[in-house]
Scaffold this motif. Structure first.
Motif, PDB file in Angstrom:
ATOM      1  N   PRO A   1       0.772  -1.059   0.024  1.00 60.62           N
ATOM      2  CA  PRO A   1       0.257  -0.028   0.009  1.00 60.62           C
ATOM      3  C   PRO A   1       0.858   1.245  -0.022  1.00 60.62           C
ATOM      4  O   PRO A   1       1.762   1.403   0.823  1.00 60.62           O
ATOM      5  CB  PRO A   1      -0.808   0.030   1.464  1.00 60.62           C
ATOM      6  N   THR A   2       0.703   2.165  -1.060  1.00 59.58           N
ATOM      7  CA  THR A   2       1.295   3.386  -1.308  1.00 59.58           C
ATOM      8  C   THR A   2       0.439   4.520  -1.432  1.00 59.58           C
ATOM      9  O   THR A   2      -0.346   4.518  -2.226  1.00 59.58           O
ATOM     10  CB  THR A   2       2.453   3.173  -2.417  1.00 59.58           C
ATOM     11  N   ARG A   3       0.872   5.742  -0.633  1.00 59.68           N
ATOM     12  CA  ARG A   3       0.136   7.042  -0.607  1.00 59.68           C
ATOM     13  C   ARG A   3       0.879   7.787  -1.483  1.00 59.68           C
ATOM     14  O   ARG A   3       2.121   7.974  -1.432  1.00 59.68           O
ATOM     15  CB  ARG A   3      -0.606   7.506   0.629  1.00 59.68           C
ATOM     16  N   LEU A   4       0.358   8.435  -2.595  1.00 63.30           N
ATOM     17  CA  LEU A   4       1.013   9.640  -3.088  1.00 63.30           C
ATOM     18  C   LEU A   4       0.748  10.763  -2.580  1.00 63.30           C
ATOM     19  O   LEU A   4      -0.741  11.103  -2.544  1.00 63.30           O
ATOM     20  CB  LEU A   4       0.483   9.609  -4.722  1.00 63.30           C
ATOM     21  N   GLU A   5       1.341  11.649  -2.125  1.00 62.36           N
ATOM     22  CA  GLU A   5       0.995  12.936  -1.170  1.00 62.36           C
ATOM     23  C   GLU A   5       1.458  14.140  -1.805  1.00 62.36           C
ATOM     24  O   GLU A   5       2.597  14.207  -2.171  1.00 62.36           O
ATOM     25  CB  GLU A   5       1.432  12.673   0.351  1.00 62.36           C
ATOM     26  N   VAL A   6       0.672  14.963  -1.816  1.00 62.36           N
ATOM     27  CA  VAL A   6       0.857  16.291  -2.384  1.00 62.36           C
ATOM     28  C   VAL A   6       0.762  17.374  -1.286  1.00 62.36           C
ATOM     29  O   VAL A   6      -0.189  17.561  -0.586  1.00 62.36           O
ATOM     30  CB  VAL A   6       0.133  16.714  -3.577  1.00 62.36           C
ATOM     31  N   GLY A   7       1.698  18.121  -1.358  1.00 61.23           N
ATOM     32  CA  GLY A   7       1.712  19.123   0.116  1.00 61.23           C
ATOM     33  C   GLY A   7       3.000  20.250  -0.189  1.00 61.23           C
ATOM     34  O   GLY A   7       3.602  20.673  -1.215  1.00 61.23           O
ATOM     35  N   TYR A   8       3.279  20.593   1.001  1.00 63.90           N
ATOM     36  CA  TYR A   8       4.607  21.354   0.824  1.00 63.90           C
ATOM     37  C   TYR A   8       5.936  20.921   1.575  1.00 63.90           C
ATOM     38  O   TYR A   8       5.549  20.293   2.700  1.00 63.90           O
ATOM     39  CB  TYR A   8       4.044  22.665   1.928  1.00 63.90           C
ATOM     40  N   ALA A   9       6.976  20.872   1.161  1.00 58.94           N
ATOM     41  CA  ALA A   9       8.179  20.620   1.676  1.00 58.94           C
ATOM     42  C   ALA A   9       8.864  22.000   1.959  1.00 58.94           C
ATOM     43  O   ALA A   9       9.483  22.544   1.089  1.00 58.94           O
ATOM     44  CB  ALA A   9       9.023  19.727   0.792  1.00 58.94           C
ATOM     45  N   SER A  10       8.753  22.420   3.405  1.00 58.90           N
ATOM     46  CA  SER A  10       9.157  23.693   3.614  1.00 58.90           C
ATOM     47  C   SER A  10       7.998  24.631   2.953  1.00 58.90           C
ATOM     48  O   SER A  10       6.960  24.528   3.134  1.00 58.90           O
ATOM     49  CB  SER A  10      10.624  24.101   3.271  1.00 58.90           C
ATOM     50  N   LEU A  11       8.707  25.510   2.113  1.00 57.41           N
ATOM     51  CA  LEU A  11       7.860  26.614   1.360  1.00 57.41           C
ATOM     52  C   LEU A  11       7.429  26.109  -0.018  1.00 57.41           C
ATOM     53  O   LEU A  11       6.865  26.937  -0.644  1.00 57.41           O
ATOM     54  CB  LEU A  11       8.527  28.008   1.428  1.00 57.41           C
ATOM     55  N   SER A  12       7.929  24.877  -0.324  1.00 59.84           N
ATOM     56  CA  SER A  12       7.864  24.481  -1.880  1.00 59.84           C
ATOM     57  C   SER A  12       6.887  23.418  -1.924  1.00 59.84           C
ATOM     58  O   SER A  12       6.739  22.647  -1.148  1.00 59.84           O
ATOM     59  CB  SER A  12       9.316  23.999  -2.269  1.00 59.84           C
ATOM     60  N   TYR A  13       5.906  23.785  -3.078  1.00 60.54           N
ATOM     61  CA  TYR A  13       4.831  22.726  -3.363  1.00 60.54           C
ATOM     62  C   TYR A  13       5.466  21.455  -3.930  1.00 60.54           C
ATOM     63  O   TYR A  13       6.694  21.712  -4.566  1.00 60.54           O
ATOM     64  CB  TYR A  13       4.004  23.333  -4.483  1.00 60.54           C
ATOM     65  N   HIS A  14       5.300  20.238  -3.325  1.00 55.69           N
ATOM     66  CA  HIS A  14       5.893  19.066  -3.609  1.00 55.69           C
ATOM     67  C   HIS A  14       5.208  18.011  -3.427  1.00 55.69           C
ATOM     68  O   HIS A  14       3.807  17.807  -3.034  1.00 55.69           O
ATOM     69  CB  HIS A  14       7.107  19.000  -2.498  1.00 55.69           C
ATOM     70  N   ALA A  15       5.604  16.614  -4.074  1.00 53.37           N
ATOM     71  CA  ALA A  15       4.881  15.331  -3.940  1.00 53.37           C
ATOM     72  C   ALA A  15       5.909  14.202  -3.472  1.00 53.37           C
ATOM     73  O   ALA A  15       7.003  14.506  -3.801  1.00 53.37           O
ATOM     74  CB  ALA A  15       4.421  15.196  -5.084  1.00 53.37           C
ATOM     75  N   TRP A  16       5.351  13.542  -2.768  1.00 53.28           N
ATOM     76  CA  TRP A  16       6.258  12.418  -2.128  1.00 53.28           C
ATOM     77  C   TRP A  16       5.296  10.934  -2.080  1.00 53.28           C
ATOM     78  O   TRP A  16       4.096  11.280  -2.198  1.00 53.28           O
ATOM     79  CB  TRP A  16       7.087  12.726  -0.848  1.00 53.28           C
ATOM     80  N   VAL A  17       5.940   9.953  -1.272  1.00 53.78           N
ATOM     81  CA  VAL A  17       5.033   8.959  -1.218  1.00 53.78           C
ATOM     82  C   VAL A  17       5.244   8.331   0.227  1.00 53.78           C
ATOM     83  O   VAL A  17       6.386   8.672   1.157  1.00 53.78           O
ATOM     84  CB  VAL A  17       5.446   7.831  -1.967  1.00 53.78           C
ATOM     85  N   SER A  18       4.196   7.890   0.741  1.00 56.03           N
ATOM     86  CA  SER A  18       4.252   7.007   2.322  1.00 56.03           C
ATOM     87  C   SER A  18       3.754   5.534   1.850  1.00 56.03           C
ATOM     88  O   SER A  18       3.186   5.120   0.807  1.00 56.03           O
ATOM     89  CB  SER A  18       3.161   7.626   3.184  1.00 56.03           C
ATOM     90  N   VAL A  19       4.440   4.763   2.818  1.00 59.68           N
ATOM     91  CA  VAL A  19       3.983   3.312   2.397  1.00 59.68           C
ATOM     92  C   VAL A  19       3.683   2.774   3.598  1.00 59.68           C
ATOM     93  O   VAL A  19       3.935   3.075   4.756  1.00 59.68           O
ATOM     94  CB  VAL A  19       5.252   2.574   1.883  1.00 59.68           C
TER      95      VAL A  19
END
Length: 361
Positions: free
Chosen positions: A292-310
């Protein structure tokens, strides 16, 4: 002594021979004839012998017995090679979302297909004339996920907040950033599997069984002993083979990023991409390995960013892709890992407080 004489007609004639004293000349001639008959072949005597139904008692041979050949031992059978058995099943898992048409809602320009709520998704399409349309899903946790809905074909949208009541709205743009609700419906959801939204393709993580990344993930995880090994193999491949596309990133603003859809196979073939490309590629590869893997979109510090959680068994959700040093977890995401030094990465990520999630896909 009595000697049995075989004649050419097969009759037996007994001849008495004295047991003592020198034989007479007649007896010597007879004994010689008997000796020739006993030791010569028919060719020696010039006659063809017809065997009798009766035979003389066999004489004991004084010659030593011929040696008996020792049979060669039967070689042991060649053992069959032990087939390779993977420690975990790496067979790709690729469910395909469909608009079954069993349960539908909508109006003249919008259709919401709710036939597969238990599998963790809805399908939706829009056939109107408005060029900019947004679909929003408000979950039982009051979190809102926003998607573009511009194609007339059905698209899959995940139900990421678990069981409960969801509100789905279709919003048409009227000017600038202003939208009006053109359709709204409430849905009661009970999932068969709480992880199903994170194991299937969706609007932001688009793939199917023919996607090249699916086969690659299976190859990378063939010898993995655990899901963590599989995560590590996929993670390491991505950070070693995909470069950050600074040119594309300079063209993408935070607003544009929210509507950006990653082309997973193009990212793999080109060897470069922005944060959403990294995250979508990794989500595809891990989901098809039943992680199971989530694609997450939000802010990394002040930058708009995307990453994943497992999600890892016995560990739970690990926020941000992980690095495990044998005793503790470190938050990491594939974009920064590929484009920054380890020291800069750890300094930036810290305990994860620099990450602020806005959307989960």
């Amino acid at each position: 002594m009595c000697i049995l004489l075989l004649t050419s007609c097969g009759d037996a004639t007994s001849i008495s021979v004295p047991s003592a004293g020198a034989p007479s000349s007649e007896q010597s001639d007879l004994l010689g004839a008997l000796q020739i008959g006993a030791t010569s072949s028919p060719q020696d005597t010039g006659r063809t012998e017809t065997p009798s139904r009766e035979s003389a008692a066999p004489q004991e041979s004084t010659a030593p017995p011929a040696p008996t050949a020792t049979p060669n031992p039967t070689p042991p059978p060649t053992p069959e090679p032990t087939p390779f058995v993977p420690l975990r099943d790496n067979t790709p898992y690729c469910p395909s979302p469909v608009a079954s048409g069993t349960v539908t809602y909508g109006n003249d320009v919008t259709t919401i297909d709710a036939s597969n709520l238990a599998q963790g998704y809805i399908m939706a399409n829009y056939t109107g004339t408005c060029p900019k349309v947004k679909l929003q899903i408000i979950g039982p946790d009051s979190h809102t996920s926003t998607y573009n809905l511009n194609a007339s074909e059905f698209q899959a949208f995940p139900l990421t907040a678990g069981d409960g009541s969801y509100t789905v709205t279709v919003n048409e743009n009227i000017q600038g950033k202003d939208y009006i609700v053109s359709y709204e419906v409430s849905l009661d959801v009970a999932l068969d599997d709480p992880f199903s939204p994170y194991l299937s393709p969706s609007s932001y993580v688009q793939y199917n069984a023919d996607t090249s990344a699916v086969e690659l993930a299976a190859e990378l995880c063939e010898t993995a002993a655990s899901d963590l090994d599989c995560v590590s193999a996929v993670y390491n491949y991505i950070i070693e083979n995909i470069e950050y596309d600074y040119d594309l990133a300079s063209q993408i603003t935070s607003g544009a990023l929210s509507s950006y859809i990653a082309d997973i196979d193009a990212t793999l073939a080109d060897g470069k991409g922005i944060c959403l490309d990294y995250a979508a590629l990794m989500a595809c590869m891990l989901r098809t390995q039943r992680i199971p893997t989530r694609l997450e979109v939000g802010y990394a510090s002040l930058s708009y960013h995307a990453w994943v959680s497992v999600y890892l068994t016995d560990v739970g959700w690990v926020n941000g892709i992980v690095k495990f040093d044998g005793s503790s977890w470190s938050l990491m995401d594939p974009t920064f890992a590929a484009s920054n030094s380890e020291e800069e990465l750890k300094e930036f990520i810290g305990d994860g407080s620099n990450y602020t999630v806005r959307y989960i896909y």
